[in-house]
Motif scaffolding. Sequence first.
Motif, PDB file in Angstrom:
ATOM      1  N   CYS A 160      46.421  -2.678  15.138  1.00  0.00           N
ATOM      2  CA  CYS A 160      45.774  -1.808  14.639  1.00  0.00           C
ATOM      3  C   CYS A 160      45.742  -2.211  13.491  1.00  0.00           C
ATOM      4  O   CYS A 160      46.680  -2.317  12.618  1.00  0.00           O
ATOM      5  N   VAL A 161      45.120  -1.931  12.886  1.00  0.00           N
ATOM      6  CA  VAL A 161      44.909  -2.160  10.742  1.00  0.00           C
ATOM      7  C   VAL A 161      44.092  -1.639  10.578  1.00  0.00           C
ATOM      8  O   VAL A 161      43.350  -0.501  10.449  1.00  0.00           O
ATOM      9  N   ARG A 162      44.767  -0.180   9.374  1.00  0.00           N
ATOM     10  CA  ARG A 162      44.607   1.052   8.527  1.00  0.00           C
ATOM     11  C   ARG A 162      43.644   0.502   7.359  1.00  0.00           C
ATOM     12  O   ARG A 162      44.459   0.013   6.270  1.00  0.00           O
ATOM     13  N   GLY A 163      42.882  -0.052   7.970  1.00  0.00           N
ATOM     14  CA  GLY A 163      41.712  -0.623   6.342  1.00  0.00           C
ATOM     15  C   GLY A 163      40.779  -2.153   7.075  1.00  0.00           C
ATOM     16  O   GLY A 163      40.718  -2.245   7.533  1.00  0.00           O
ATOM     17  N   PRO A 164      40.509  -2.937   5.882  1.00  0.00           N
ATOM     18  CA  PRO A 164      39.778  -3.835   6.373  1.00  0.00           C
ATOM     19  C   PRO A 164      40.782  -5.102   6.769  1.00  0.00           C
ATOM     20  O   PRO A 164      41.714  -5.654   6.040  1.00  0.00           O
ATOM     21  N   VAL A 165      40.418  -5.228   7.218  1.00  0.00           N
ATOM     22  CA  VAL A 165      40.369  -6.943   7.527  1.00  0.00           C
ATOM     23  C   VAL A 165      39.461  -8.353   7.149  1.00  0.00           C
ATOM     24  O   VAL A 165      38.313  -8.719   6.960  1.00  0.00           O
ATOM     25  N   ILE A 166      40.102  -8.871   6.102  1.00  0.00           N
ATOM     26  CA  ILE A 166      39.659  -9.893   5.362  1.00  0.00           C
ATOM     27  C   ILE A 166      40.422 -11.545   5.740  1.00  0.00           C
ATOM     28  O   ILE A 166      41.237 -11.824   6.481  1.00  0.00           O
ATOM     29  N   VAL A 167      38.965 -11.797   6.538  1.00  0.00           N
ATOM     30  CA  VAL A 167      39.115 -13.217   6.324  1.00  0.00           C
ATOM     31  C   VAL A 167      39.147 -14.495   5.426  1.00  0.00           C
ATOM     32  O   VAL A 167      38.096 -14.423   4.877  1.00  0.00           O
ATOM     33  N   GLY A 168      40.654 -15.310   4.629  1.00  0.00           N
ATOM     34  CA  GLY A 168      40.139 -16.109   4.525  1.00  0.00           C
ATOM     35  C   GLY A 168      41.070 -15.978   2.995  1.00  0.00           C
ATOM     36  O   GLY A 168      40.610 -14.417   2.108  1.00  0.00           O
ATOM     37  N   ALA A 169      42.227 -16.312   2.248  1.00  0.00           N
ATOM     38  CA  ALA A 169      43.386 -15.757   1.204  1.00  0.00           C
ATOM     39  C   ALA A 169      43.156 -16.820  -0.260  1.00  0.00           C
ATOM     40  O   ALA A 169      43.883 -17.238  -0.444  1.00  0.00           O
TER      41      ALA A 169
END
Length: 353
Positions: A28-37
């Motif tokens: 579980c991620v507390r905040g957005p998941v961003i795809v791409g670095a």
Amino acid sequence: MEEYLKEIEGKSLHDYDAQRVKMAKRLCVRGPVIVGAGPSGLATAACLKHKGIPSLILEKSGCLASMWEFKTYDRLRLHLPKQFCELPLLPFPKNFPSYPTKQQFLAYLKAYALHFGIKPAFNKTVITAEFDHRFGFWRVKTQGLKREMTEYVCQWLIVATGENAEAVVPQIEGMDDFLGPVIHSSSYKRGSEFSGKKVLVVGCGNSGMEVCLDLCDHNARPSLVVRDTVHILPQQMFGKSTFGLSMCLLKWFPIRLVDRFLLLMSRLMLGNTAQYGLNRPKVGPLELKNLSGKTPVLDVGTLAQIKCGNIKVRRGISRLTQHAVEFVDGKLENFDAIILATGYKSNVPSWLK
């Protein structure tokens, strides 16, 4: 948020079948998941962190900005001045030139991530991202280097993979018969590998034009396939970047008037490009960019090589043979190698459900 995450875990473990639970570790991620670095992903993460919002970047490769690291040629520089390319909250170093090199841009991105404490989860290729309407959250499934599956659960998903994720390779009749190398420009590194050889570059965008120039600089004999109309503008006008000047003029004048100015100055500075096989579209460069997304070419010296005959302009390809290329005008010419500067496409539709 604590109760929300507990509810997710409880419901998902009970409601999803046992086979799916076993195959994927769930986080579980507390905040957005961003795809791409890449630059966009890093900028987004930095802005969120500046506002006190945590996030997690998922990156399919093992480094930052993998496109810049692995799929660009050595001589590449930013085509726009650095002030138009810097990321939020941290400018380029003052000692960088107006048009930073590939190596300088990568160094800047690494310093940017370090400055903001951004630590992406590397080697995580997104397989699917699906919104669960029953519970109101995203499930982002990834695959690692050892084919291990991880499922990230989050309230928000941010796609920052850009438009250049996958190379576009056209299907040309006889491509399998051609005995020389046929590579996409994403695999091209330097012209020294083609010294003394006849090379056909397919595509007249910024990459195709600059690859031709690099080949010239390394004593290769390039030809350029121009299948469509193209706007070529000088990189600078009156000592200022053409892009910067355009943005300034657009604050005061309508886009069609600015286009007329750009075309007039281009005609005065570059001459009539049509006489070299480079016909301009009927729509102006800025209006065309708005309508179709097609970017004008900012000339960095390629046109001069075309004018003096060091780069030959050819029409579209009809078919390939073992050693030669037949063009749509019926001409047949031998080549040692073919480089496809035919652009890229987004891969988002393949995994975003």
